[in-house]
Design a protein around this motif. Structure first.
Motif, mmCIF file in Angstrom:
data_model
loop_
_atom_site.group_PDB
_atom_site.id
_atom_site.type_symbol
_atom_site.label_atom_id
_atom_site.label_comp_id
_atom_site.label_asym_id
_atom_site.label_seq_id
_atom_site.Cartn_x
_atom_site.Cartn_y
_atom_site.Cartn_z
ATOM 1 N N ARG A 8 0.825 -1.204 0.000
ATOM 2 C CA ARG A 8 0.000 0.000 0.000
ATOM 3 C C ARG A 8 0.862 1.259 0.000
ATOM 4 O O ARG A 8 0.522 2.253 -0.640
ATOM 5 C CB ARG A 8 -0.950 -0.015 1.193
ATOM 6 N N ILE A 9 2.001 1.222 0.696
ATOM 7 C CA ILE A 9 2.920 2.368 0.697
ATOM 8 C C ILE A 9 3.515 2.553 -0.691
ATOM 9 O O ILE A 9 3.546 3.659 -1.230
ATOM 10 C CB ILE A 9 4.041 2.178 1.742
ATOM 11 N N GLU A 10 3.984 1.460 -1.277
ATOM 12 C CA GLU A 10 4.660 1.531 -2.574
ATOM 13 C C GLU A 10 3.715 1.825 -3.732
ATOM 14 O O GLU A 10 4.074 2.550 -4.652
ATOM 15 C CB GLU A 10 5.383 0.210 -2.860
ATOM 16 N N GLY A 13 0.123 4.853 -2.545
ATOM 17 C CA GLY A 13 0.379 6.176 -1.994
ATOM 18 C C GLY A 13 0.085 6.315 -0.507
ATOM 19 O O GLY A 13 -0.024 7.426 0.008
ATOM 20 N N LYS A 14 -0.042 5.197 0.207
ATOM 21 C CA LYS A 14 -0.266 5.252 1.654
ATOM 22 C C LYS A 14 0.952 5.867 2.309
ATOM 23 O O LYS A 14 2.083 5.551 1.978
ATOM 24 C CB LYS A 14 -0.503 3.851 2.206
ATOM 25 N N ARG A 15 0.727 6.771 3.231
ATOM 26 C CA ARG A 15 1.835 7.400 3.944
ATOM 27 C C ARG A 15 2.084 6.661 5.247
ATOM 28 O O ARG A 15 1.172 6.529 6.067
ATOM 29 C CB ARG A 15 1.525 8.861 4.235
ATOM 30 N N PRO A 16 3.323 6.194 5.439
ATOM 31 C CA PRO A 16 3.619 5.443 6.665
ATOM 32 C C PRO A 16 3.682 6.374 7.871
ATOM 33 O O PRO A 16 3.943 7.574 7.736
ATOM 34 C CB PRO A 16 4.990 4.821 6.374
ATOM 35 N N SER A 17 3.477 5.807 9.028
ATOM 36 C CA SER A 17 3.636 6.575 10.261
ATOM 37 C C SER A 17 5.112 6.926 10.423
ATOM 38 O O SER A 17 5.986 6.355 9.764
ATOM 39 C CB SER A 17 3.166 5.753 11.458
ATOM 40 N N TYR A 18 5.384 7.843 11.322
ATOM 41 C CA TYR A 18 6.773 8.229 11.584
ATOM 42 C C TYR A 18 7.593 7.017 12.003
ATOM 43 O O TYR A 18 8.718 6.828 11.541
ATOM 44 C CB TYR A 18 6.829 9.319 12.660
ATOM 45 N N ASN A 19 7.045 6.204 12.888
ATOM 46 C CA ASN A 19 7.789 5.033 13.377
ATOM 47 C C ASN A 19 8.128 4.061 12.253
ATOM 48 O O ASN A 19 9.240 3.536 12.191
ATOM 49 C CB ASN A 19 6.997 4.316 14.470
ATOM 50 N N ILE A 20 7.182 3.828 11.352
ATOM 51 C CA ILE A 20 7.435 2.931 10.218
ATOM 52 C C ILE A 20 8.464 3.549 9.283
ATOM 53 O O ILE A 20 9.397 2.878 8.832
ATOM 54 C CB ILE A 20 6.133 2.622 9.455
ATOM 55 N N LEU A 21 8.319 4.835 8.996
ATOM 56 C CA LEU A 21 9.275 5.519 8.129
ATOM 57 C C LEU A 21 10.679 5.459 8.720
ATOM 58 O O LEU A 21 11.657 5.162 8.024
ATOM 59 C CB LEU A 21 8.853 6.969 7.901
#
Length: 81
Positions: A8-10, A13-21
């Motif tokens: 979904r991120i790739e 266009g889902k934006r990951p949370s700060y922790n995931i990023l």
């Protein structure tokens, strides 16, 4: 992180949370600029690559690398002016 979430991120266009990023940047061992400034050209030099490798090396590997680099530098022919 699940494969579906990464998909979904790739692709969606889902934006990951700060922790995931943060985890992605650390796991991939890349500059955050890749994510925040994708239009900015980055030149990944050999020195940058070596520094990333050194950062991930354990103590034994660092000792071997240090000894090897020292031997190479000490046996290299002197630079001519």
């Amino acid at each position: 992180m699940s494969e579906r979430y990464l998909y979904r991120i790739e692709n969606e266009g889902k934006r990951p949370s700060y922790n995931i990023l943060y985890r992605m940047i650390r796991t991939l061992n890349v500059s955050a600029d890749i994510f925040f400034y994708p239009e900015k050209r980055t030149d990944d030099t050999e020195v940058d690559h070596l520094l990333r490798m050194l950062f991930n090396a354990d103590e034994r590997a660092l000792e071997v690398i240090k000894a090897t680099a020292t031997a190479l530098i000490n046996t290299a022919p002197e630079k001519q002016l």
